[in-house]
Write a protein that holds these residues in place. Structure first.
Motif, PDB file in Angstrom:
ATOM      1  N   CYS A   4      94.064  -4.597  43.948  1.00 57.41           N
ATOM      2  CA  CYS A   4      92.931  -3.879  44.553  1.00 57.41           C
ATOM      3  C   CYS A   4      92.361  -4.643  45.754  1.00 57.41           C
ATOM      4  O   CYS A   4      92.026  -4.070  46.784  1.00 57.41           O
ATOM      5  CB  CYS A   4      91.833  -3.663  43.518  1.00 57.41           C
ATOM      6  SG  CYS A   4      92.391  -2.780  42.046  1.00 57.41           S
ATOM      7  N   ARG A   5      92.239  -5.965  45.577  1.00 57.48           N
ATOM      8  CA  ARG A   5      91.688  -6.792  46.651  1.00 57.48           C
ATOM      9  C   ARG A   5      92.556  -6.706  47.925  1.00 57.48           C
ATOM     10  O   ARG A   5      92.043  -6.635  49.039  1.00 57.48           O
ATOM     11  CB  ARG A   5      91.602  -8.240  46.166  1.00 57.48           C
ATOM     12  CG  ARG A   5      90.805  -9.143  47.062  1.00 57.48           C
ATOM     13  CD  ARG A   5      90.824 -10.571  46.520  1.00 57.48           C
ATOM     14  NE  ARG A   5      89.707 -11.348  47.007  1.00 57.48           N
ATOM     15  CZ  ARG A   5      89.645 -11.866  48.216  1.00 57.48           C
ATOM     16  NH1 ARG A   5      90.647 -11.701  49.063  1.00 57.48           N
ATOM     17  NH2 ARG A   5      88.586 -12.546  48.591  1.00 57.48           N
ATOM     18  N   ALA A   8      91.942  -3.364  49.543  1.00 57.19           N
ATOM     19  CA  ALA A   8      90.666  -3.335  50.273  1.00 57.19           C
ATOM     20  C   ALA A   8      90.788  -4.077  51.598  1.00 57.19           C
ATOM     21  O   ALA A   8      90.145  -3.721  52.587  1.00 57.19           O
ATOM     22  CB  ALA A   8      89.561  -3.955  49.413  1.00 57.19           C
ATOM     23  N   THR A   9      91.635  -5.099  51.633  1.00 55.42           N
ATOM     24  CA  THR A   9      91.799  -5.901  52.856  1.00 55.42           C
ATOM     25  C   THR A   9      92.488  -5.104  53.961  1.00 55.42           C
ATOM     26  O   THR A   9      92.144  -5.230  55.132  1.00 55.42           O
ATOM     27  CB  THR A   9      92.621  -7.178  52.530  1.00 55.42           C
ATOM     28  OG1 THR A   9      91.991  -7.856  51.445  1.00 55.42           O
ATOM     29  CG2 THR A   9      92.708  -8.101  53.736  1.00 55.42           C
ATOM     30  N   ILE A  10      93.462  -4.265  53.576  1.00 56.52           N
ATOM     31  CA  ILE A  10      94.228  -3.538  54.604  1.00 56.52           C
ATOM     32  C   ILE A  10      93.861  -2.054  54.676  1.00 56.52           C
ATOM     33  O   ILE A  10      94.549  -1.261  55.314  1.00 56.52           O
ATOM     34  CB  ILE A  10      95.758  -3.684  54.371  1.00 56.52           C
ATOM     35  CG1 ILE A  10      96.141  -3.183  52.964  1.00 56.52           C
ATOM     36  CG2 ILE A  10      96.207  -5.135  54.543  1.00 56.52           C
ATOM     37  CD1 ILE A  10      97.648  -3.087  52.751  1.00 56.52           C
ATOM     38  N   ALA A  11      92.721  -1.698  54.051  1.00 56.15           N
ATOM     39  CA  ALA A  11      92.358  -0.278  53.948  1.00 56.15           C
ATOM     40  C   ALA A  11      92.194   0.400  55.316  1.00 56.15           C
ATOM     41  O   ALA A  11      92.628   1.539  55.506  1.00 56.15           O
ATOM     42  CB  ALA A  11      91.071  -0.134  53.139  1.00 56.15           C
ATOM     43  N   SER A  12      91.596  -0.280  56.270  1.00 54.81           N
ATOM     44  CA  SER A  12      91.410   0.342  57.588  1.00 54.81           C
ATOM     45  C   SER A  12      92.740   0.535  58.300  1.00 54.81           C
ATOM     46  O   SER A  12      92.944   1.533  58.994  1.00 54.81           O
ATOM     47  CB  SER A  12      90.475  -0.501  58.465  1.00 54.81           C
ATOM     48  OG  SER A  12      89.137  -0.312  58.083  1.00 54.81           O
ATOM     49  N   LEU A  15      94.154   3.638  56.892  1.00 52.05           N
ATOM     50  CA  LEU A  15      93.471   4.838  57.389  1.00 52.05           C
ATOM     51  C   LEU A  15      93.847   5.153  58.832  1.00 52.05           C
ATOM     52  O   LEU A  15      93.931   6.308  59.229  1.00 52.05           O
ATOM     53  CB  LEU A  15      91.947   4.663  57.293  1.00 52.05           C
ATOM     54  CG  LEU A  15      91.341   4.711  55.895  1.00 52.05           C
ATOM     55  CD1 LEU A  15      89.842   4.453  55.969  1.00 52.05           C
ATOM     56  CD2 LEU A  15      91.613   6.056  55.232  1.00 52.05           C
ATOM     57  N   ASN A  36      89.486   3.517  41.221  1.00 52.62           N
ATOM     58  CA  ASN A  36      88.511   2.733  41.983  1.00 52.62           C
ATOM     59  C   ASN A  36      88.930   2.600  43.447  1.00 52.62           C
ATOM     60  O   ASN A  36      88.096   2.702  44.353  1.00 52.62           O
ATOM     61  CB  ASN A  36      88.350   1.335  41.374  1.00 52.62           C
ATOM     62  CG  ASN A  36      87.591   1.380  40.065  1.00 52.62           C
ATOM     63  OD1 ASN A  36      86.792   2.297  39.854  1.00 52.62           O
ATOM     64  ND2 ASN A  36      87.828   0.413  39.187  1.00 52.62           N
ATOM     65  N   SER A  39      88.490   5.805  45.279  1.00 54.69           N
ATOM     66  CA  SER A  39      87.089   5.965  45.638  1.00 54.69           C
ATOM     67  C   SER A  39      86.754   5.092  46.857  1.00 54.69           C
ATOM     68  O   SER A  39      86.082   5.535  47.793  1.00 54.69           O
ATOM     69  CB  SER A  39      86.204   5.577  44.441  1.00 54.69           C
ATOM     70  OG  SER A  39      84.886   5.372  44.848  1.00 54.69           O
ATOM     71  N   PHE A  40      87.270   3.861  46.859  1.00 60.13           N
ATOM     72  CA  PHE A  40      86.976   2.957  47.987  1.00 60.13           C
ATOM     73  C   PHE A  40      87.519   3.513  49.298  1.00 60.13           C
ATOM     74  O   PHE A  40      86.808   3.591  50.296  1.00 60.13           O
ATOM     75  CB  PHE A  40      87.551   1.554  47.725  1.00 60.13           C
ATOM     76  CG  PHE A  40      87.313   0.618  48.870  1.00 60.13           C
ATOM     77  CD1 PHE A  40      86.032   0.153  49.145  1.00 60.13           C
ATOM     78  CD2 PHE A  40      88.354   0.230  49.707  1.00 60.13           C
ATOM     79  CE1 PHE A  40      85.796  -0.693  50.221  1.00 60.13           C
ATOM     80  CE2 PHE A  40      88.123  -0.614  50.780  1.00 60.13           C
ATOM     81  CZ  PHE A  40      86.845  -1.080  51.036  1.00 60.13           C
ATOM     82  N   ASN A  43      85.562   6.496  50.481  1.00 66.17           N
ATOM     83  CA  ASN A  43      84.250   6.119  51.013  1.00 66.17           C
ATOM     84  C   ASN A  43      84.355   5.394  52.352  1.00 66.17           C
ATOM     85  O   ASN A  43      83.489   5.531  53.213  1.00 66.17           O
ATOM     86  CB  ASN A  43      83.510   5.254  50.001  1.00 66.17           C
ATOM     87  CG  ASN A  43      82.959   6.080  48.853  1.00 66.17           C
ATOM     88  OD1 ASN A  43      82.330   7.103  49.079  1.00 66.17           O
ATOM     89  ND2 ASN A  43      83.224   5.664  47.630  1.00 66.17           N
ATOM     90  N   LEU A  44      85.409   4.599  52.497  1.00 64.98           N
ATOM     91  CA  LEU A  44      85.591   3.895  53.772  1.00 64.98           C
ATOM     92  C   LEU A  44      85.904   4.910  54.875  1.00 64.98           C
ATOM     93  O   LEU A  44      85.402   4.801  56.001  1.00 64.98           O
ATOM     94  CB  LEU A  44      86.723   2.864  53.652  1.00 64.98           C
ATOM     95  CG  LEU A  44      86.734   1.794  54.737  1.00 64.98           C
ATOM     96  CD1 LEU A  44      85.544   0.853  54.591  1.00 64.98           C
ATOM     97  CD2 LEU A  44      88.028   0.996  54.708  1.00 64.98           C
ATOM     98  N   ASN A  46      84.899   7.939  54.872  1.00 65.04           N
ATOM     99  CA  ASN A  46      83.621   8.604  55.111  1.00 65.04           C
ATOM    100  C   ASN A  46      82.699   7.744  55.992  1.00 65.04           C
ATOM    101  O   ASN A  46      81.973   8.268  56.831  1.00 65.04           O
ATOM    102  CB  ASN A  46      82.941   8.887  53.768  1.00 65.04           C
ATOM    103  CG  ASN A  46      82.333  10.269  53.727  1.00 65.04           C
ATOM    104  OD1 ASN A  46      82.609  11.093  54.608  1.00 65.04           O
ATOM    105  ND2 ASN A  46      81.498  10.527  52.732  1.00 65.04           N
ATOM    106  N   SER A  47      82.741   6.431  55.797  1.00 65.22           N
ATOM    107  CA  SER A  47      81.930   5.524  56.635  1.00 65.22           C
ATOM    108  C   SER A  47      82.329   5.657  58.093  1.00 65.22           C
ATOM    109  O   SER A  47      81.480   5.707  58.987  1.00 65.22           O
ATOM    110  CB  SER A  47      82.126   4.053  56.210  1.00 65.22           C
ATOM    111  OG  SER A  47      81.688   3.868  54.898  1.00 65.22           O
TER     112      SER A  47
END
Lengths: 85, 206
Positions: A4-5, A8-12, A15, A36, A39-40, A43-44, A46-47
């Motif tokens: 998960c970590r 989250a680090t490469i999520a952008s 996207l 989870n 959802s992250f 939401n990212l 959406n941000s």
């Protein structure tokens, strides 16, 4: 295995379509299994949309008027300086 | 995924600017000033950024004659602002508060267990669109506050990329950052906004 970590680090990058094919596939597989992280990512995304929607506001109208006046002066000065152009 | 702006919507505008049409300038000022301010803000504070953009518009009146359309008008304007800002601030040390080695925001990084799984997972469950969320005035104000608190580098990268829909390579070029550092700037800024919205939705407070 992608944790998960890591996601989250490469999520952008995911996207924005900046990941290579292997990483992209790892993210997709992880997202299928992990609520989870779904959802992250949601939401990212959406941000980012929130920033886009919010930032389409215009600058201070007084400032824009000052720019207009300044340009009008510059245009008048240019006509005086270069009557041939 | 959204579509980035690839060409200028109005080539006729350039011809009118070259002819010195005041209405064309009014139109251009309103269309391009937000992006120009975002570029200037990368280098300096709000009031100096406004001064720099004002100087640039006055210069554009003559410089536009040399504009050949090899790049888009907004790219050309952004470069003028970036060069002007760099020259003006050559003697000043630019504050860069982003640690490029850390792609995760420390507040988010602390929400994972040592094994890499979520310890404190995301708590938002909203499915509302961005526009619907922004109808909440308090959230909109809160977003304002947080955007203005971002380090300038993150803020400008974010504004140019998200709000003004510029391509990555163009943002890198204008702001003088590497492609990988731009990725970090964007990701750090989005995480900050994610954390802000999550906190707001939970507590109703900014």
């Amino acid at each position: 295995m992608l944790m998960c970590r890591d996601l989250a680090t490469i999520a952008s990058d995911y996207l924005d379509g900046e990941l290579g094919a292997t990483d992209r596939l790892s993210v997709k597989v992880h997202l299928m299994m992990c609520r989870n992280c779904r959802s992250f990512i949601g939401n990212l995304r959406n941000s980012a949309a929130l920033i886009r929607a919010h930032s389409s506001q215009t600058p201070d109208p007084d400032y824009l008027r000052r720019l207009d006046e300044n340009i009008a002066k510059a245009l008048a000065g240019k006509d005086r300086d270069d009557p041939g152009e | 995924m959204h579509i980035r702006e690839t060409r200028e919507p109005d080539a006729g505008l350039v011809a009118r600017l070259k002819a010195g049409d005041p209405d064309a300038y009014r139109e251009a000022v309103r269309r391009y000033t937000p992006g120009m301010l975002a570029v200037a803000r990368y280098y300096t504070d709000h009031s100096s950024a406004e001064d720099i953009v004002q100087d640039c518009w006055a210069k554009v009146v003559t410089a536009i004659q040399g504009f050949e359309g090899r790049s888009g008008l907004s790219t050309w304007l952004h470069r003028i602002v970036a060069n002007r800002a760099k020259n003006t601030l050559r003697h000043r040390q630019r504050e860069l508060t982003t640690d490029f080695s850390e792609a995760l925001d420390p507040d988010l990084a602390s929400r994972f267990k040592p094994n890499g799984r979520w310890a404190v997972p995301p708590r938002m469950t909203t499915s509302e669109s961005a526009e619907a969320l922004l109808e909440n005035g308090a959230l909109s104000d809160c977003l304002d506050k947080h955007l203005s608190r971002l380090p300038e580098a993150q803020r400008s990268a974010l504004m140019l990329y998200e709000a003004h829909q510029r391509h990555s390579d163009e943002v890198c070029n204008i702001l003088d950052v590497s492609a990988s550092n731009l990725r970090v700037l964007l990701h750090r800024a989005r995480q900050k906004i994610f954390l802000m919205v999550e906190h707001f939705q939970e507590s109703g407070e900014c």
